[in-house]
Design a protein around this motif. Structure first.
Motif, PDB file in Angstrom:
ATOM      1  N   ALA A   1      80.041   9.997  46.938  1.00  0.00           N
ATOM      2  CA  ALA A   1      79.129   9.573  47.806  1.00  0.00           C
ATOM      3  C   ALA A   1      78.200   8.283  46.743  1.00  0.00           C
ATOM      4  O   ALA A   1      77.699   7.405  47.193  1.00  0.00           O
ATOM      5  CB  ALA A   1      78.176  10.814  47.961  1.00  0.00           C
TER       6      ALA A   1
ATOM      7  N   PHE B   1      80.319   5.011  47.032  1.00  0.00           N
ATOM      8  CA  PHE B   1      80.182   4.363  48.105  1.00  0.00           C
ATOM      9  C   PHE B   1      78.947   3.874  48.937  1.00  0.00           C
ATOM     10  O   PHE B   1      78.732   3.049  49.342  1.00  0.00           O
ATOM     11  CB  PHE B   1      80.990   5.108  49.115  1.00  0.00           C
ATOM     12  CG  PHE B   1      82.697   5.124  48.780  1.00  0.00           C
ATOM     13  CD1 PHE B   1      83.397   4.030  48.355  1.00  0.00           C
ATOM     14  CD2 PHE B   1      83.382   6.311  48.535  1.00  0.00           C
ATOM     15  CE1 PHE B   1      84.640   3.726  48.080  1.00  0.00           C
ATOM     16  CE2 PHE B   1      84.685   6.298  48.218  1.00  0.00           C
ATOM     17  CZ  PHE B   1      85.378   4.943  48.147  1.00  0.00           C
ATOM     18  N   GLU B   2      77.988   5.130  48.654  1.00  0.00           N
ATOM     19  CA  GLU B   2      76.738   4.916  49.146  1.00  0.00           C
ATOM     20  C   GLU B   2      75.520   4.287  48.318  1.00  0.00           C
ATOM     21  O   GLU B   2      74.851   3.483  48.840  1.00  0.00           O
ATOM     22  CB  GLU B   2      76.230   6.262  49.641  1.00  0.00           C
ATOM     23  CG  GLU B   2      77.242   6.690  50.824  1.00  0.00           C
ATOM     24  CD  GLU B   2      76.886   8.249  50.996  1.00  0.00           C
ATOM     25  OE1 GLU B   2      76.007   8.707  50.905  1.00  0.00           O
ATOM     26  OE2 GLU B   2      77.736   8.827  51.859  1.00  0.00           O
ATOM     27  N   GLN B   3      75.680   4.720  47.021  1.00  0.00           N
ATOM     28  CA  GLN B   3      74.646   3.969  46.214  1.00  0.00           C
ATOM     29  C   GLN B   3      75.254   2.798  45.454  1.00  0.00           C
ATOM     30  O   GLN B   3      74.737   1.689  45.352  1.00  0.00           O
ATOM     31  CB  GLN B   3      74.143   4.921  44.895  1.00  0.00           C
ATOM     32  CG  GLN B   3      73.591   6.211  45.611  1.00  0.00           C
ATOM     33  CD  GLN B   3      72.917   6.783  44.817  1.00  0.00           C
ATOM     34  OE1 GLN B   3      71.959   6.400  43.774  1.00  0.00           O
ATOM     35  NE2 GLN B   3      72.939   8.176  44.621  1.00  0.00           N
TER      36      GLN B   3
ATOM     37  N   GLN C   1      78.025   1.073  46.449  1.00  0.00           N
ATOM     38  CA  GLN C   1      78.770   0.289  47.606  1.00  0.00           C
ATOM     39  C   GLN C   1      80.105  -0.244  46.967  1.00  0.00           C
ATOM     40  O   GLN C   1      80.615  -1.379  47.293  1.00  0.00           O
ATOM     41  CB  GLN C   1      77.716  -1.067  48.060  1.00  0.00           C
ATOM     42  CG  GLN C   1      76.533  -0.749  48.562  1.00  0.00           C
ATOM     43  CD  GLN C   1      76.743  -0.109  49.908  1.00  0.00           C
ATOM     44  OE1 GLN C   1      77.428  -0.391  50.678  1.00  0.00           O
ATOM     45  NE2 GLN C   1      76.010   1.080  50.319  1.00  0.00           N
TER      46      GLN C   1
ATOM     47  N   ARG D   1      85.756   2.466  51.093  1.00  0.00           N
ATOM     48  CA  ARG D   1      84.595   2.673  51.784  1.00  0.00           C
ATOM     49  C   ARG D   1      84.551   2.998  53.036  1.00  0.00           C
ATOM     50  O   ARG D   1      83.883   3.920  53.545  1.00  0.00           O
ATOM     51  CB  ARG D   1      83.462   1.715  51.382  1.00  0.00           C
ATOM     52  CG  ARG D   1      81.862   1.940  51.697  1.00  0.00           C
ATOM     53  CD  ARG D   1      81.086   1.063  50.878  1.00  0.00           C
ATOM     54  NE  ARG D   1      80.961  -0.325  51.699  1.00  0.00           N
ATOM     55  CZ  ARG D   1      81.237  -1.382  51.059  1.00  0.00           C
ATOM     56  NH1 ARG D   1      81.383  -1.541  49.785  1.00  0.00           N
ATOM     57  NH2 ARG D   1      81.112  -2.538  51.577  1.00  0.00           N
ATOM     58  N   ASP D   2      85.411   2.093  53.719  1.00  0.00           N
ATOM     59  CA  ASP D   2      85.399   2.394  55.326  1.00  0.00           C
ATOM     60  C   ASP D   2      86.161   3.816  55.474  1.00  0.00           C
ATOM     61  O   ASP D   2      85.611   4.490  56.641  1.00  0.00           O
ATOM     62  CB  ASP D   2      86.612   1.632  55.831  1.00  0.00           C
ATOM     63  CG  ASP D   2      85.844   0.109  55.850  1.00  0.00           C
ATOM     64  OD1 ASP D   2      84.509   0.129  55.701  1.00  0.00           O
ATOM     65  OD2 ASP D   2      86.591  -0.735  56.379  1.00  0.00           O
TER      66      ASP D   2
ATOM     67  N   TRP E   1      85.743   6.472  53.681  1.00  0.00           N
ATOM     68  CA  TRP E   1      84.505   7.337  53.254  1.00  0.00           C
ATOM     69  C   TRP E   1      83.561   7.490  54.479  1.00  0.00           C
ATOM     70  O   TRP E   1      83.207   8.466  55.044  1.00  0.00           O
ATOM     71  CB  TRP E   1      83.845   6.974  51.925  1.00  0.00           C
ATOM     72  CG  TRP E   1      82.640   7.687  51.647  1.00  0.00           C
ATOM     73  CD1 TRP E   1      81.506   7.236  52.047  1.00  0.00           C
ATOM     74  CD2 TRP E   1      82.427   8.774  51.036  1.00  0.00           C
ATOM     75  NE1 TRP E   1      80.548   8.150  51.673  1.00  0.00           N
ATOM     76  CE2 TRP E   1      81.054   9.237  50.912  1.00  0.00           C
ATOM     77  CE3 TRP E   1      83.254   9.934  50.502  1.00  0.00           C
ATOM     78  CZ2 TRP E   1      80.581  10.266  50.688  1.00  0.00           C
ATOM     79  CZ3 TRP E   1      83.058  11.153  50.279  1.00  0.00           C
ATOM     80  CH2 TRP E   1      81.744  11.380  49.983  1.00  0.00           C
ATOM     81  N   ASN E   2      83.343   6.295  54.822  1.00  0.00           N
ATOM     82  CA  ASN E   2      82.298   6.309  55.940  1.00  0.00           C
ATOM     83  C   ASN E   2      82.747   7.049  57.248  1.00  0.00           C
ATOM     84  O   ASN E   2      82.063   7.460  57.811  1.00  0.00           O
ATOM     85  CB  ASN E   2      81.934   4.833  56.318  1.00  0.00           C
ATOM     86  CG  ASN E   2      81.197   4.238  55.452  1.00  0.00           C
ATOM     87  OD1 ASN E   2      80.431   4.998  54.432  1.00  0.00           O
ATOM     88  ND2 ASN E   2      81.023   3.014  55.212  1.00  0.00           N
TER      89      ASN E   2
ATOM     90  N   ARG F   1      82.387  10.677  57.185  1.00  0.00           N
ATOM     91  CA  ARG F   1      81.004  11.076  57.243  1.00  0.00           C
ATOM     92  C   ARG F   1      80.484  10.960  58.426  1.00  0.00           C
ATOM     93  O   ARG F   1      79.366  11.570  58.802  1.00  0.00           O
ATOM     94  CB  ARG F   1      80.010  10.312  56.322  1.00  0.00           C
ATOM     95  CG  ARG F   1      80.572  10.042  54.927  1.00  0.00           C
ATOM     96  CD  ARG F   1      80.258  11.391  54.108  1.00  0.00           C
ATOM     97  NE  ARG F   1      79.414  11.425  53.582  1.00  0.00           N
ATOM     98  CZ  ARG F   1      79.051  12.608  52.548  1.00  0.00           C
ATOM     99  NH1 ARG F   1      80.035  13.736  52.481  1.00  0.00           N
ATOM    100  NH2 ARG F   1      77.750  12.684  51.889  1.00  0.00           N
ATOM    101  N   ARG F   2      81.093  10.213  59.545  1.00  0.00           N
ATOM    102  CA  ARG F   2      80.609  10.003  60.867  1.00  0.00           C
ATOM    103  C   ARG F   2      80.824  11.431  61.657  1.00  0.00           C
ATOM    104  O   ARG F   2      81.818  12.073  61.365  1.00  0.00           O
ATOM    105  CB  ARG F   2      81.506   9.135  61.575  1.00  0.00           C
ATOM    106  CG  ARG F   2      80.772   7.782  61.344  1.00  0.00           C
ATOM    107  CD  ARG F   2      81.253   6.549  62.036  1.00  0.00           C
ATOM    108  NE  ARG F   2      80.871   5.357  61.399  1.00  0.00           N
ATOM    109  CZ  ARG F   2      81.910   4.483  60.953  1.00  0.00           C
ATOM    110  NH1 ARG F   2      82.953   4.587  61.228  1.00  0.00           N
ATOM    111  NH2 ARG F   2      81.264   3.449  60.330  1.00  0.00           N
TER     112      ARG F   2
END
Ligand code: COA
Length: 187
Positions: A119, A122-124, A126, A179-180, A182-183, A186-187
């Motif tokens: 997390a 990928f989220e912090q 990028q 990252r895609d 991972w996203n 999370r969806r």
């Protein structure tokens, strides 16, 4: 600069203190923990590894965190992210890795720590991609990669350049997560 701390329901991922050397050395002297590494590590080797972790945090803002159980604030291992610069086609790449004391295996704690590290990546930060690699013999580790949603890149399996020909741990599996991906999870 103090490393950013990460928190999960059961764990705290934090930067290194000098007092971590004792439990780190104990963990890395345990043949169960080091079974899929070339050798156990001496106290001096652990001190050098700890110093490298600290430098990595200073240079990159992430690294291998100390994993502390919130119960009793106990050191239970390390997990996190590091730049891998092996002489291999997928490098340079950010690698995720983990090592826990043996009496803490089997509770999903490495998974929990790794999720927090992904997390963060990928989220912090990028990052575009995180990779992980291990020997096919290290089933606990590659199963964890799979549970995290990392994809095996079978065509990219490789011989570890720092291990000699014929070494039983030389062959390595490569897992990747973008990252895609991972996203999407999370969806
Ligand atoms: C690799 C390593 C970190 C994996 O630890 P782990 O505890 O097996 O990994 P996880 O956190 O994913 O836990 C999975 C286990 O916990 C169980 N579990 C219990 N509660 C769980 C929960 N809430 N969530 C997920 N799993 C849970 C799973 O069923 C699984 O059990 P199993 O091993 O009996 O199948 C550990 O074996 C280790 O430190 N090895 C030595 C160092 C090493 O080789 N590092 C990797 C180098 S590449």
């Amino acid at each position: 600069m103090q490393p950013i701390e990460l928190e999960t329901p059961r764990l705290r991922l934090r930067g290194w203190h000098d007092r971590d050397l004792d439990p780190l050395a104990e963990m890395c002297a345990d043949p169960r923990v080091m079974r899929y590494f070339p050798a156990t590590l001496s106290r001096d080797e652990c001190a050098a590894a700890m110093a490298r972790c600290r430098v990595h945090f200073i240079r990159h803002g992430f690294g291998f965190w100390v994993v502390e159980h919130k119960d009793a604030a106990r050191f239970i291992g390390l997990a996190g992210l590091a730049w891998s610069r092996l002489d291999l086609p997928f490098c340079p790449a950010v690698e995720i890795g983990w090592r826990l004391v043996a009496d803490q295996w089997g509770q999903g704690l490495a998974y929990e720590a790794a999720q927090a590290a992904l997390a963060f990546a990928f989220e912090q930060r990028q990052l575009d991609e995180v990779v992980s690699y291990t020997s096919p013999l290290n089933e606990r580790s590659w199963r964890l990669m799979g549970r995290l949603g990392m994809q095996a890149d079978e065509a990219a399996s490789f011989d570890h350049p720092r291990l000699p020909e014929g070494h039983p741990l030389r062959r390595h599996l490569l897992y990747r997560m973008s990252r895609d991906q991972w996203n999407d999870r999370r969806r």
